[in-house]
Enzyme design. Structure first.
Site, PDB file in Angstrom:
ATOM      1  N   HIS A  99      23.453 -21.828  17.844  1.00 52.65           N
ATOM      2  CA  HIS A  99      24.021 -20.726  18.629  1.00 52.65           C
ATOM      3  C   HIS A  99      23.464 -19.388  18.147  1.00 52.65           C
ATOM      4  O   HIS A  99      22.960 -18.583  18.930  1.00 52.65           O
ATOM      5  CB  HIS A  99      25.551 -20.757  18.509  1.00 52.65           C
ATOM      6  CG  HIS A  99      26.224 -19.610  19.182  1.00 52.65           C
ATOM      7  ND1 HIS A  99      26.727 -19.678  20.463  1.00 52.65           N
ATOM      8  CD2 HIS A  99      26.459 -18.336  18.778  1.00 52.65           C
ATOM      9  CE1 HIS A  99      27.238 -18.515  20.811  1.00 52.65           C
ATOM     10  NE2 HIS A  99      27.097 -17.677  19.798  1.00 52.65           N
ATOM     11  N   GLU A 100      23.571 -19.144  16.848  1.00 50.07           N
ATOM     12  CA  GLU A 100      23.142 -17.845  16.313  1.00 50.07           C
ATOM     13  C   GLU A 100      21.632 -17.657  16.475  1.00 50.07           C
ATOM     14  O   GLU A 100      21.159 -16.565  16.789  1.00 50.07           O
ATOM     15  CB  GLU A 100      23.534 -17.711  14.836  1.00 50.07           C
ATOM     16  CG  GLU A 100      25.032 -17.752  14.583  1.00 50.07           C
ATOM     17  CD  GLU A 100      25.824 -16.737  15.380  1.00 50.07           C
ATOM     18  OE1 GLU A 100      25.271 -15.684  15.752  1.00 50.07           O
ATOM     19  OE2 GLU A 100      26.997 -17.010  15.685  1.00 50.07           O
ATOM     20  N   HIS A 153      37.636 -11.938  17.250  1.00 49.57           N
ATOM     21  CA  HIS A 153      37.132 -11.007  18.271  1.00 49.57           C
ATOM     22  C   HIS A 153      38.129  -9.931  18.652  1.00 49.57           C
ATOM     23  O   HIS A 153      37.746  -8.920  19.235  1.00 49.57           O
ATOM     24  CB  HIS A 153      36.690 -11.805  19.504  1.00 49.57           C
ATOM     25  CG  HIS A 153      35.639 -12.827  19.155  1.00 49.57           C
ATOM     26  ND1 HIS A 153      35.936 -13.951  18.411  1.00 49.57           N
ATOM     27  CD2 HIS A 153      34.320 -12.881  19.413  1.00 49.57           C
ATOM     28  CE1 HIS A 153      34.834 -14.663  18.234  1.00 49.57           C
ATOM     29  NE2 HIS A 153      33.843 -14.039  18.826  1.00 49.57           N
ATOM     30  N   TYR A 190      32.005 -15.688  26.473  1.00 45.20           N
ATOM     31  CA  TYR A 190      31.960 -17.082  26.001  1.00 45.20           C
ATOM     32  C   TYR A 190      32.395 -18.052  27.090  1.00 45.20           C
ATOM     33  O   TYR A 190      31.937 -19.185  27.145  1.00 45.20           O
ATOM     34  CB  TYR A 190      32.827 -17.268  24.756  1.00 45.20           C
ATOM     35  CG  TYR A 190      32.415 -16.387  23.607  1.00 45.20           C
ATOM     36  CD1 TYR A 190      31.238 -16.629  22.897  1.00 45.20           C
ATOM     37  CD2 TYR A 190      33.184 -15.286  23.234  1.00 45.20           C
ATOM     38  CE1 TYR A 190      30.852 -15.820  21.849  1.00 45.20           C
ATOM     39  CE2 TYR A 190      32.804 -14.470  22.180  1.00 45.20           C
ATOM     40  CZ  TYR A 190      31.644 -14.729  21.490  1.00 45.20           C
ATOM     41  OH  TYR A 190      31.265 -13.924  20.449  1.00 45.20           O
ATOM     42  N   HIS A 247      32.936 -14.553   9.872  1.00 47.32           N
ATOM     43  CA  HIS A 247      32.677 -14.986  11.247  1.00 47.32           C
ATOM     44  C   HIS A 247      31.188 -14.816  11.567  1.00 47.32           C
ATOM     45  O   HIS A 247      30.632 -13.734  11.413  1.00 47.32           O
ATOM     46  CB  HIS A 247      33.533 -14.226  12.249  1.00 47.32           C
ATOM     47  CG  HIS A 247      33.440 -14.833  13.612  1.00 47.32           C
ATOM     48  ND1 HIS A 247      34.246 -15.881  14.011  1.00 47.32           N
ATOM     49  CD2 HIS A 247      32.589 -14.601  14.628  1.00 47.32           C
ATOM     50  CE1 HIS A 247      33.896 -16.247  15.233  1.00 47.32           C
ATOM     51  NE2 HIS A 247      32.888 -15.479  15.635  1.00 47.32           N
ATOM     52  N   ALA A 248      30.543 -15.892  12.021  1.00 51.32           N
ATOM     53  CA  ALA A 248      29.086 -15.882  12.179  1.00 51.32           C
ATOM     54  C   ALA A 248      28.627 -14.858  13.217  1.00 51.32           C
ATOM     55  O   ALA A 248      29.271 -14.668  14.245  1.00 51.32           O
ATOM     56  CB  ALA A 248      28.611 -17.278  12.593  1.00 51.32           C
ATOM     57  N   GLU A 274      25.193 -15.361  24.855  1.00 48.31           N
ATOM     58  CA  GLU A 274      25.994 -16.393  24.182  1.00 48.31           C
ATOM     59  C   GLU A 274      25.582 -17.813  24.572  1.00 48.31           C
ATOM     60  O   GLU A 274      25.900 -18.765  23.867  1.00 48.31           O
ATOM     61  CB  GLU A 274      27.480 -16.198  24.499  1.00 48.31           C
ATOM     62  CG  GLU A 274      28.072 -14.890  23.992  1.00 48.31           C
ATOM     63  CD  GLU A 274      27.897 -14.685  22.502  1.00 48.31           C
ATOM     64  OE1 GLU A 274      27.727 -15.679  21.770  1.00 48.31           O
ATOM     65  OE2 GLU A 274      27.912 -13.521  22.060  1.00 48.31           O
ATOM     66  N   HIS A 314      20.655 -16.231  19.724  1.00 50.03           N
ATOM     67  CA  HIS A 314      20.691 -14.755  19.763  1.00 50.03           C
ATOM     68  C   HIS A 314      19.405 -14.181  19.158  1.00 50.03           C
ATOM     69  O   HIS A 314      18.785 -13.285  19.715  1.00 50.03           O
ATOM     70  CB  HIS A 314      21.874 -14.234  18.947  1.00 50.03           C
ATOM     71  CG  HIS A 314      23.227 -14.487  19.548  1.00 50.03           C
ATOM     72  ND1 HIS A 314      23.542 -14.151  20.840  1.00 50.03           N
ATOM     73  CD2 HIS A 314      24.367 -15.005  19.021  1.00 50.03           C
ATOM     74  CE1 HIS A 314      24.825 -14.457  21.078  1.00 50.03           C
ATOM     75  NE2 HIS A 314      25.335 -14.988  19.984  1.00 50.03           N
TER      76      HIS A 314
HETATM   77  O1  X8Z Z   1      31.991 -15.980  18.035  1.00 50.85           O
HETATM   78  C1  X8Z Z   1      31.245 -16.892  18.306  1.00 50.85           C
HETATM   79  C2  X8Z Z   1      29.884 -16.979  17.650  1.00 50.85           C
HETATM   80  C3  X8Z Z   1      29.314 -15.639  17.354  1.00 50.85           C
HETATM   81  S1  X8Z Z   1      28.858 -14.750  18.773  1.00 50.85           S
HETATM   82  C4  X8Z Z   1      30.001 -17.733  16.349  1.00 50.85           C
HETATM   83  N1  X8Z Z   1      31.654 -17.873  19.149  1.00 50.85           N
HETATM   84  C5  X8Z Z   1      32.978 -17.867  19.773  1.00 50.85           C
HETATM   85  C6  X8Z Z   1      34.064 -18.096  18.747  1.00 50.85           C
HETATM   86  O2  X8Z Z   1      33.771 -18.511  17.629  1.00 50.85           O
HETATM   87  O3  X8Z Z   1      35.242 -17.867  19.074  1.00 50.85           O
HETATM   88  C7  X8Z Z   1      30.859 -19.012  19.585  1.00 50.85           C
HETATM   89  C8  X8Z Z   1      31.800 -19.853  20.396  1.00 50.85           C
HETATM   90  C9  X8Z Z   1      32.955 -18.979  20.775  1.00 50.85           C
HETATM   91 ZN    ZN Z   2      27.293 -15.623  19.785  1.00 52.54          ZN
END
Ligand code: X8Z
Ligand code: ZN
Length: 625
Positions: free
Chosen positions: A388-389, A516, A526, A358-359, A416, A392
């Protein structure tokens, strides 16, 4: 500090009036020699000395914990799990002790910055743990184990142990496969990774609740909701206000997409209750639907280009993908990424070990050692994720000259939203500049493009909202472990109108299949970010002097837009978030009018398409009632 993982949460601090509940902390103040003899009344100078030394100590400790967590998430073994748990244990212990110690300055009139730093120290712990050392150790171990369990998760089709797929391989399959049976198998296969997490998750919730209560909060959910420069109750009202603004857009999109899915899949997509089966939306969690654009496209409006196919055809490697993103930030006037970024980041899945795919974006040393950890694939989704990254990372570098306690986003939703607000500038005109497409499509392609964007941005809104609604219920005790899964689906059905493709019971733990939850990353950020990012984007377009429909604006190359953005980023968390918002947008209010403005032409079009169609869905009886 890093976005996103457990220890990052230690730095989620915002300005809040001290909660009355914190008065209860007196009970927990550890006995120190100073308390046995009549202590001299602390002075302002004492407070400033304390703050300076706390900043130094926690800053140093955070670097160590960051390194431990980096190694663990890029090389999951039982040893690295133990190391990260220990590092976090020490950090939480010190942070908690400092929170208690800081109480002695409560009655003093301090300079505003010092007062804010003490508040951020007191309010900024997201994985609270009990004071008892054994329980604290259990907390950090459980947290590290859950995070690692997600990273190690695999689905082995046909139970063949020689052919197992990680989430980074499953996601493109969910995006591209159009066979409902195979999609349901992929969906169920991945969701099985949650099952074994249930017991550990329940225990972690219990432990972190105890920690939150010791700190004077009602529960961990209340602690999380306290991070927004307003009371937890005001925050909940704010969320509801924003949801009401955007819900009509979601309902129109849902109605349209459901009809198109039924046209394609027939009975596999049709349900008497009007919900959409969750495996048909091009995403493992049905959180973003852009991948099924081809399925829902109006006959007159095929997508003018397929970015994923273009990236793939060019064999775009992860480094090149990040170079595209970096190029955008540089065009706004930001520095190139430091050399160490390229040396130390993990941009692809290493072939020989378990990692958390997960990024996430990391700031290892609170200075310039920023990195991305991801398993990038040449897809349109990952093109957005790169921006997105990097958002950050550029935020982290922009606030690095702030004192340690202010080195954070104005709130976590801001963090975010930055990269996403940049990704909104990826318009056809911009893609042509990059040489990725040859022709800019005519204005008549606006609706297809907007529909594609809405499938990602609008579809996400209820998902972004419900994840922490579930956790808040779990933490408050409203949902007990024996109802975890049914409560999860009750929320997914209520807000998303999405149903599980195969029968679910309490033997399943579907929340565990979303990063998460085992990763302990709060999620309301988010939802907020989906709203903020359009406000930021509109502000950048204004700064760049753009006039015209919002959806066609790209600020690529605008130093004015970059300066406007940087002014906010450089503030970090030094001021309450409404002040940061004002610097960027001229308004101090979160407001969905920008997202509504952006999608207005699509909304009109969707209403036209949906004429005569029954909107909405019916819910089964509430399992908790
Ligand atoms: O978790 C993330 C990023 C890292 S902060 C990749 N996002 C959420 C997800 O993937 O559920 C970005 C969009 C929503
Ligand atoms: Zn993020």
């Amino acid at each position: 500090m890093f976005y996103s993982s457990i220890a990052m949460n230690f730095k989620l601090r915002t300005l809040m009036p001290v909660l009355p509940a914190l008065a209860g902390l007196l009970l927990f103040v550890p006995t120190t020699p100073a308390q046995s003899a009549p202590a001299a009344k602390p002075t302002v100078a004492d407070a400033l000395t304390f703050i300076a030394s706390a900043e130094k100590e926690l800053g140093d400790m955070s670097v160590y914990a960051n390194r431990a967590q980096w190694v663990e998430e890029t090389y999951i073994t039982d040893d690295t799990i133990a190391l990260v748990a220990e590092a976090n244990d020490r950090l939480i212990a010190r942070e908690t002790a400092l929170i208690y110690e800081a109480r002695k300055f409560d009655g003093l009139t301090l300079p505003p910055d010092a007062r804010r730093k003490l508040l951020l120290l007191k309010l900024g712990i997201a994985l609270a743990a009990p004071q008892d050392p054994a329980l604290r150790a259990e907390t950090t171990q459980k947290a590290a184990q859950l995070d690692a369990a997600y990273g190690r998760g695999r689905y082995c089709p046909d139970a063949n142990p020689d052919h197992c797929l990680g989430i980074d391989e499953l996601e493109p399959l969910m995006a591209q496969n159009r066979d409902p049976k195979e999609l349901a198998a992929l969906w169920a296969g991945w969701h099985a990774v949650g099952k074994p997490m249930r017991g550990d998750y329940a225990r972690l919730a219990e432990l972190s609740n105890q920690g939150a209560r010791e700190l004077g909060y009602a529960d961990t959910g209340a602690l999380w909701r306290s991070q927004y420069d307003m009371t937890p109750e005001e925050f909940q009202a704010e969320i509801e206000r924003l949801w009401r603004q955007v819900e009509p857009l979601y309902r129109e999109l849902h109605t349209y997409v459901r009809r198109k899915l039924i046209e394609k899949y027939g009975d596999d997509a049709r349900r008497p209750d009007g919900m959409i089966p969750g495996h048909l939306l091009g995403n493992m969690w049905a959180q973003e639907w852009g991948n099924i654009y081809d399925v829902v496209a109006p006959p007159s409006g095929p997508m003018p280009y397929d970015l994923g196919a273009i990236l793939k055809a060019r064999n775009t490697d992860p480094q090149q993908l990040v170079r595209y993103g970096e190029g955008f930030y540089k065009s706004l006037g930001f520095d190139p990424l430091p050399e160490s970024f390229w040396k130390r980041s993990m941009l692809a899945h290493p072939r020989d070990r378990d990692v958390v795919c997960h990024a996430s974006a990391w700031d290892i040393d609170n200075q310039r050692d920023v990195r991305i950890k991801a398993c990038f694939q040449p897809t349109a989704d990952d093109f957005v994720t790169v921006h997105h990254e990097l958002g950050h990372n550029y935020y982290q570098m922009a606030y690095r000259n702030q004192p340690y306690f202010f080195q954070n986003g104005a709130n976590d939703g801001f963090h975010e939203a930055i990269g996403d607000s940049i990704a909104l500038n990826v318009t056809p005109v911009y893609l042509k500049k990059l040489g990725l497409i040859n022709e800019v499509p005519p204005e008549s392609a606006d609706i297809p493009l907007l529909l594609h964007t809405a499938l990602d941005k609008i579809a996400f809104l209820p998902f972004g909202l419900l994840i922490d609604k579930w956790r808040w219920q779990v933490y408050s005790g409203q949902v007990t472990p024996e109802h975890y899964n049914s409560a999860w689906w009750a929320l997914r059905e209520k807000y998303q109108g999405v149903a599980p493709p195969v029968a679910r019971t309490e033997a399943d733990f579907d929340p565990g299949a979303k990063y998460h939850i085992p990763g302990n990353v709060p999620y309301m950020r988010y939802f907020l970010a989906r709203v903020y990012q359009f406000q930021f984007y509109r502000a950048m377009c204004q700064a760049a002097g753009y006039k015209g429909p919002l959806n066609r604006c790209s600020v690529y190359g605008s130093k004015e837009a970059g300066a406007r953005l940087n002014a906010m980023l450089a503030m970090g968390q030094s001021k309450p978030w409404p002040e940061a918002l004002k610097v960027m947008t001229g308004s101090d209010k979160a407001d969905a009018s920008a997202i509504v403005e952006y999608f207005q032409p699509l909304l009109d079009w969707l209403k036209e398409q949906n004429k005569g169609e029954k909107e909405g869905w019916t819910l089964p009886a509430d399992p908790l009632k």
